[in-house]
Design a protein around this motif. Sequence first.
Motif, mmCIF file in Angstrom:
data_model
loop_
_atom_site.group_PDB
_atom_site.id
_atom_site.type_symbol
_atom_site.label_atom_id
_atom_site.label_comp_id
_atom_site.label_asym_id
_atom_site.label_seq_id
_atom_site.Cartn_x
_atom_site.Cartn_y
_atom_site.Cartn_z
ATOM 1 N N ASP A 341 -9.232 5.884 -0.826
ATOM 2 C CA ASP A 341 -9.934 6.736 0.135
ATOM 3 C C ASP A 341 -9.107 7.010 1.383
ATOM 4 O OD1 ASP A 341 -12.274 8.154 0.955
ATOM 5 O OD2 ASP A 341 -12.828 6.485 2.264
ATOM 6 N N SER A 342 -7.811 6.711 1.325
ATOM 7 C CA SER A 342 -6.961 7.003 2.489
ATOM 8 C C SER A 342 -5.503 6.962 2.049
ATOM 9 C CB SER A 342 -7.199 5.958 3.591
ATOM 10 O OG SER A 342 -6.892 4.670 3.104
ATOM 11 N N GLY A 343 -4.644 7.368 2.959
ATOM 12 C CA GLY A 343 -3.212 7.282 2.704
ATOM 13 C C GLY A 343 -2.693 8.389 1.794
ATOM 14 N N ASP A 344 -1.477 8.215 1.335
ATOM 15 C CA ASP A 344 -0.829 9.199 0.462
ATOM 16 C C ASP A 344 -1.333 8.970 -0.958
ATOM 17 O OD1 ASP A 344 0.844 10.540 -1.292
ATOM 18 O OD2 ASP A 344 2.633 10.209 -0.068
ATOM 19 N N LEU A 345 -2.289 9.781 -1.341
ATOM 20 C CA LEU A 345 -2.977 9.547 -2.617
ATOM 21 C C LEU A 345 -2.042 9.715 -3.813
ATOM 22 C CD1 LEU A 345 -6.280 11.457 -1.702
ATOM 23 C CD2 LEU A 345 -5.974 8.976 -1.759
ATOM 24 N N ALA A 346 -1.067 10.616 -3.687
ATOM 25 C CA ALA A 346 -0.116 10.819 -4.788
ATOM 26 C C ALA A 346 0.732 9.549 -4.959
ATOM 27 C CB ALA A 346 0.774 12.026 -4.492
ATOM 28 N N TYR A 347 1.279 9.088 -3.864
ATOM 29 C CA TYR A 347 2.135 7.894 -3.900
ATOM 30 C C TYR A 347 1.347 6.667 -4.346
ATOM 31 C CZ TYR A 347 4.672 3.851 -2.081
ATOM 32 O OH TYR A 347 5.279 2.630 -1.954
ATOM 33 N N LEU A 348 0.192 6.438 -3.695
ATOM 34 C CA LEU A 348 -0.569 5.224 -3.984
ATOM 35 C C LEU A 348 -1.090 5.214 -5.422
ATOM 36 C CD1 LEU A 348 -2.564 4.836 -0.641
ATOM 37 C CD2 LEU A 348 -0.685 3.381 -1.459
ATOM 38 N N SER A 349 -1.502 6.400 -5.924
ATOM 39 C CA SER A 349 -2.006 6.421 -7.301
ATOM 40 C C SER A 349 -0.881 6.123 -8.284
ATOM 41 C CB SER A 349 -2.676 7.773 -7.612
ATOM 42 O OG SER A 349 -1.734 8.832 -7.583
ATOM 43 N N THR A 350 0.309 6.614 -7.962
ATOM 44 C CA THR A 350 1.451 6.368 -8.842
ATOM 45 C C THR A 350 1.840 4.890 -8.816
ATOM 46 O OG1 THR A 350 2.176 8.585 -8.260
ATOM 47 C CG2 THR A 350 3.775 7.197 -9.396
ATOM 48 N N GLU A 351 1.881 4.332 -7.604
ATOM 49 C CA GLU A 351 2.188 2.905 -7.482
ATOM 50 C C GLU A 351 1.159 2.048 -8.209
ATOM 51 O OE1 GLU A 351 4.799 1.158 -5.508
ATOM 52 O OE2 GLU A 351 5.602 3.115 -6.101
ATOM 53 N N THR A 383 -5.703 20.289 -0.977
ATOM 54 C CA THR A 383 -5.144 18.941 -1.126
ATOM 55 C C THR A 383 -4.991 18.594 -2.607
ATOM 56 O OG1 THR A 383 -7.377 18.076 -0.758
ATOM 57 C CG2 THR A 383 -5.883 17.989 1.089
ATOM 58 N N VAL A 384 -5.931 19.017 -3.444
ATOM 59 C CA VAL A 384 -5.790 18.735 -4.875
ATOM 60 C C VAL A 384 -4.567 19.467 -5.427
ATOM 61 C CG1 VAL A 384 -6.873 18.988 -7.149
ATOM 62 C CG2 VAL A 384 -8.265 18.276 -5.185
ATOM 63 N N ASP A 385 -4.398 20.697 -4.983
ATOM 64 C CA ASP A 385 -3.236 21.474 -5.406
ATOM 65 C C ASP A 385 -1.940 20.796 -4.953
ATOM 66 O OD1 ASP A 385 -2.206 23.862 -6.628
ATOM 67 O OD2 ASP A 385 -1.654 24.541 -4.611
ATOM 68 N N ALA A 386 -1.943 20.326 -3.721
ATOM 69 C CA ALA A 386 -0.745 19.654 -3.191
ATOM 70 C C ALA A 386 -0.463 18.365 -3.962
ATOM 71 C CB ALA A 386 -0.928 19.348 -1.702
ATOM 72 N N LEU A 387 -1.503 17.629 -4.299
ATOM 73 C CA LEU A 387 -1.320 16.411 -5.100
ATOM 74 C C LEU A 387 -0.712 16.756 -6.453
ATOM 75 C CD1 LEU A 387 -4.667 14.482 -4.379
ATOM 76 C CD2 LEU A 387 -2.360 13.799 -3.689
ATOM 77 N N ASN A 388 -1.220 17.829 -7.054
ATOM 78 C CA ASN A 388 -0.677 18.254 -8.348
ATOM 79 C C ASN A 388 0.809 18.529 -8.249
ATOM 80 O OD1 ASN A 388 -3.184 18.087 -9.503
ATOM 81 N ND2 ASN A 388 -3.607 20.291 -9.415
ATOM 82 N N LYS A 389 1.192 19.206 -7.170
ATOM 83 C CA LYS A 389 2.596 19.587 -7.026
ATOM 84 C C LYS A 389 3.475 18.369 -6.799
ATOM 85 C CE LYS A 389 1.855 24.341 -5.814
ATOM 86 N NZ LYS A 389 1.022 25.078 -4.878
ATOM 87 N N GLN A 390 2.925 17.391 -6.068
ATOM 88 C CA GLN A 390 3.689 16.188 -5.755
ATOM 89 C C GLN A 390 3.786 15.267 -6.971
ATOM 90 O OE1 GLN A 390 2.115 14.382 -2.203
ATOM 91 N NE2 GLN A 390 3.511 12.624 -2.329
#
Lengths: 567, 567
Positions: A341-351, A383-390
Motif C-alpha cells: 500500500d505504499s512505496g515503489d509498487l513495481a520494485y517492491l512487487s518484483t522483490e 499509475t497502472v500504466d506506468a507500473l506496466n511500463k516499468q
Amino acid sequence: MATKENGTDGKKPGRVIDGPTNPMVTPLLNDLYQFTMAYAYWKAGKQSARSVFDLYFRKNPFGGEYTIFAGLEECIKFLANFNLTDEEIDFVRDSLPGCEEAFCDYLRGLDCSDIEVYAISEGSVVFPKVPLLRIEGPVAVVQLLETPFLNLINYASLVATNAARHRFVAGKSKLLLEFGARRAQCFCFVYGNIEMEENVIFVGLLLCCYNYGSNVAAGKLFGIPLRGTHSHAFVSSFMSLDEIVDKALRSSDGKSTCEDFVTLVQTCLSKIQSSSSLCGIFSETNQSELAAFTSYALAFPSAFLALVDTYDVMKSGIPNFCAVSLALNELGYKAVGIRLDSGDLAYLSTEARQFFCAIERELNVPDFGKMIITASNDLNEETVDALNKQGHEVDAFGIGTNLVTCYAQAALGCVFKLVEINNQPRIKLSEDVTKVSIPCKKRTYRLFGKEGYPLVDIMTGENEPPPKVGERLLCRHPFNESKWAYVVPQRVEELLKCYWRGNADEAREELEPLKEIRNRCIKQLENMRPDHMRRLNPTPYKVSVSAKLYDFIHFLWLNEAPVGELH
Amino acid sequence: MATKENGTDGKKPGRVIDGPTNPMVTPLLNDLYQFTMAYAYWKAGKQSARSVFDLYFRKNPFGGEYTIFAGLEECIKFLANFNLTDEEIDFVRDSLPGCEEAFCDYLRGLDCSDIEVYAISEGSVVFPKVPLLRIEGPVAVVQLLETPFLNLINYASLVATNAARHRFVAGKSKLLLEFGARRAQCFCFVYGNIEMEENVIFVGLLLCCYNYGSNVAAGKLFGIPLRGTHSHAFVSSFMSLDEIVDKALRSSDGKSTCEDFVTLVQTCLSKIQSSSSLCGIFSETNQSELAAFTSYALAFPSAFLALVDTYDVMKSGIPNFCAVSLALNELGYKAVGIRLDSGDLAYLSTEARQFFCAIERELNVPDFGKMIITASNDLNEETVDALNKQGHEVDAFGIGTNLVTCYAQAALGCVFKLVEINNQPRIKLSEDVTKVSIPCKKRTYRLFGKEGYPLVDIMTGENEPPPKVGERLLCRHPFNESKWAYVVPQRVEELLKCYWRGNADEAREELEPLKEIRNRCIKQLENMRPDHMRRLNPTPYKVSVSAKLYDFIHFLWLNEAPVGELH
C-alpha cells in the motif's frame, strides 16, 4: 421486489418496476425551473404539447473515445414511481410566485402513462451526439424528467466507463478490486432505496469487469464477491507475540492440532533467516507485525492475506508474512498473498516475488512463488500504466478514490435537448458547433463491417427506411460538409429500443439482469476496433447522420440563425 | 424527528439522535476488512482493547490552505443508530471464511454505548494533521466506524470547502446559486433517509454562503431558498406569438387588466427599435423567443427572469427581454433580470448592462439599469476569477457541476489512524514523512494573536496543562526539528469537544442547528489572516505540537524504525 433475482446470479428478473411505489422516490429531486416551466406551459395551455427530447453527451470522458451507457434501469423505475404527494405539491405551490390552485390539481394528476422512452441497451458502448434516450410525451411532464434522468445517467455511465478503462489498462488476467466506500461522494447506497440505487453506483463497476469489491453492503445487495484483509491499524494494535493467548490451530484436514502456532511461526522465521540465499536481506523483523500476522492467520488460516508495508516491506513485512505462511503450510493451509500500500509498487512487487520464489526453491515449498500480490495506494489509469511500463509482479489492483469519484473527470456532461414539439423539429443553435443539437425525432443504427467491428453510428429521421445490409449508404458528419463516407454495412443494429410506453407492459423491453448487462458490456468492448480503445491518441469513432437528415439540419439552421448572419 | 427544526430557521433542535432507529442505516456500509479485522481481534480476545483513533486529512484541497469541516452530525447519528440485523449478521458470517457462531453473537450485541467521540465543531475552519474527530472505544467497534465516518466526512467537508472558495472568489456582494442536481454523483438526497443526509450534501453548500439552490427537494427539506427560471428548451418549444391564447394580464395593483399583453410587448419592442441610441444594435428579433418570454411573463409577471442566449444575446435575447420587461413595467411589475449561459460572459454582461442603462435613460424607466444579471455555463473558481479580472456586470453566479462534484478535486483524503491502544501510544511510520501519524490521545488548541487572527493550532498529550493566555509557549513542527516558534496567545480555544459519550446525553454537546453552523463558518472564514486565504500562493497556516509531544513522537519513531536505519 427483486434484488438478488435481478442481480448477478442471472435468474430471470421479476418485473421489478411493478412493485409498490417507494415513498422516498419523488420528482421533487428536480431543478426548480422544471416546475416554473411546467407552470408556464400550463398557463400557456401547452402543457400537453407532444414533445421529443434527446438525452446525450457531447464528449467522451477521460480523454478517451468511448463511453459505457448505464443508469437506464433507474430511469425506468423512476418513471414507474413518478408521483407527487399533496405535501410536495403544497411546497411547489409555495415556491412558485402567484401559482394558481388549478395548477396544483394538474400536478396531482400527473403520471408517466403518456410517456414513451426509447433507449440504447444498458452496458452498451456509446458515442457522443447519439441519443442514449429518446423521451416523448407531454412537454411539461418530460421536462420534469430532465434533472432526474441526467442525474441518474451521468454518474452511472461515467463510473462504468472509468471501470472499463481500468480493466483495459490492467489487462484481462489481473484482478481488480473496488476499494472506494470511504471516498465515494455518496452514502445513499445503504441509506437509500436499495433497489433504485442498484444500477447507479455499482452496476457501473460490475458491468465493467471489476472482480471484487470491499463494500459489504454492496456484496450483500448485489452479490458482488467481496475481498478484504486488514489495515495498518490492525498491525500497530499489536505489541508482541505475548499478547496471543489462544495459540492452538487445527490442521487443514482437521486431523491434528498444533498447540503452539506462535512457536511454529518463530521456527519458520528462523528457517528463513538461516537459509543461505535469503539471509542478509533482513536481520530482525518487527514483532508487532509478526504478532498481528500470526493473530490474523489464527483467525483466517485458509484465507491469509497480509498487508506488509506497515514497517518495512522487505526487511520486515515479507519475512514475517513468509514465516506465518510457512507455518500455515506445515498445517496444510495455503496463504493467499500480500498487499502493498505504499512505496515503489513495481520494485517492491518484483522483490517480493523473488523472495517468494527463493523460498519455494530453497525450502522446497511448491507454489510458494505464486502468492497473489495486491497493490493499492491511490492507483489510477496512469499509475497502472506506468507500473506496466516499468515491469511489475502485481496480480491484483485495488482502486478506490480514483474509481468511485472518477477523480480524473468527476462528471459526464449529458444534456437533454428538445428535438421536436407538436411534430415540428426544433434545433438549438450555438456559436460553438459542438453545442448545436440534432433536430427531429430520430432513429439510430450501428453499422458493422466485414471484420465484425462497428464502423459508424448513423442517425436518420424517424420515417426514413433503415439502412440495409450490403447496400451502400451515405453517412455524413452532422455539421461538417466536407466529412462524409459511403458505407456498405455487413450488419445493421437499431440502437434505440422501447423501454417504457406508459403503462403498457407488453410493448416494451424487459429490464435485464445485471449479468446480461455485464456480458453485453464485455462483449461490445472486445468487439471494438483496437485503435478506438488505445489510451494514447485513440481514433474517434464516427457518428453520422443520413443525407436527408443532414440537409434538414442545415435547412433549419439557416432558418433559425439570426438574420444577416452567415453560419 | 426534526428536520426543519434542525434546519435553517434557527429553532433549538430536538435531540434528533434520540429518534427511532432508521432501518436503512446499517454498519454494513463498510469495507469487508473492518469485519475481517473485527473477527481477528475477537479471535485474539482483544476486541475490547481500549483504542483511540484520530480522523484527519493530510493536505488542504483545491491548492488552498484551509478546509471547512462538515459531516459531524451524520457521524453522531450513525453512532446513535448503529445496529446489525440478524440478516446482516448472517451475511457477515457467510463472508468470513471459517467464522464461528460465537462471533455472530458478539456482533448481535454490538452498539456504540462504549464509544466516545470528541470533535471539532462543525463549520469550523480546519487544517491538516489536526484531528477532526478523536474516537475512543473497543478496537473492534471503532474499526467498524472507520469507513462510514470517512465517507460521511470526506465529501461533506470537501464540498463545504469548495463552496467557501466560490464565495471567496465571487465576493460578498454577489449571489451564488447552486445548480448541481443534474450532475451530482448522488441521488440519495431524495431516496435516502433525508435527515441523515442533511449535512452530507447540502449543509456543505449552505454553511458556506451559497444564497440559493435550484434543487426543489433540498429547498423543501432544509429550507434552502430556491431560484430557477427556464431552459433553452422552453424557448425553442414556442414557434410564434400566435400560440399565446390567453393574452390578458392583470396589473400589479390588481386595479386594471391589459387584455392583450402580446400587443403591448410588440409595442414596447417597436419603442426600443425606434429609440435613437438603441436602434442599430438589432434588426429583427427571434419570434419563438419573444413568444416564450411573453408566455413566461404571463405566468410569472412578478418574477420575470429570462434566459437570453438561445439565439443571439444582443441581437435577439436582450431586446426581447427588454420589450417584455417594459410591457410588465407598464402594468406596474418589475422584471428580475436575465441569465446568460454561453459566450463571453464578461463582454455580454457588460453589453447587456449598457443596454439596460440606455433604456433607463432613453425611455425614462427608473431602475431598469439594475436588472440582475445571472451567469452560468460550467463556472468554477478559475472562470469567476478570470471574469473578475476582465471586468463584468454579473450579479449572480450559478454553479453546478464544479460545485457538487468538486470537479477540481473530487476527494478529500481523510484518514483514520490508531494513536493509542490500551494506553500505549502508537505511531504509523512511512518513508513519506507526511504520512507519519502523530501518536497519543491528544488535546488540540487554537491560539489567537493580538489582532484576533488564529496564529497556530497546537496538539498536546492528553494530560499536559493547557496553553495559557499571555504565557509563552513553544510550538514545534511535529516532524521538522528546525521548525519551531514561541507563541504568546491572547486567546486559547480548545478544539475537540465531546459529541458522543455512549448513551449519556448530559455529558455531550448538542447537535447544532444549521444556522449556527453556517454562522460559525462565516465568522471563522472572516477571521482568518488574509494571506492564508488568497487564491495564489497562500501562506500555510501553522500546525504544531507541544515540546513534550514532539519529544515523545521522536522517541517512538526511533524505537519503531527498522533496526539499522536512521530516520
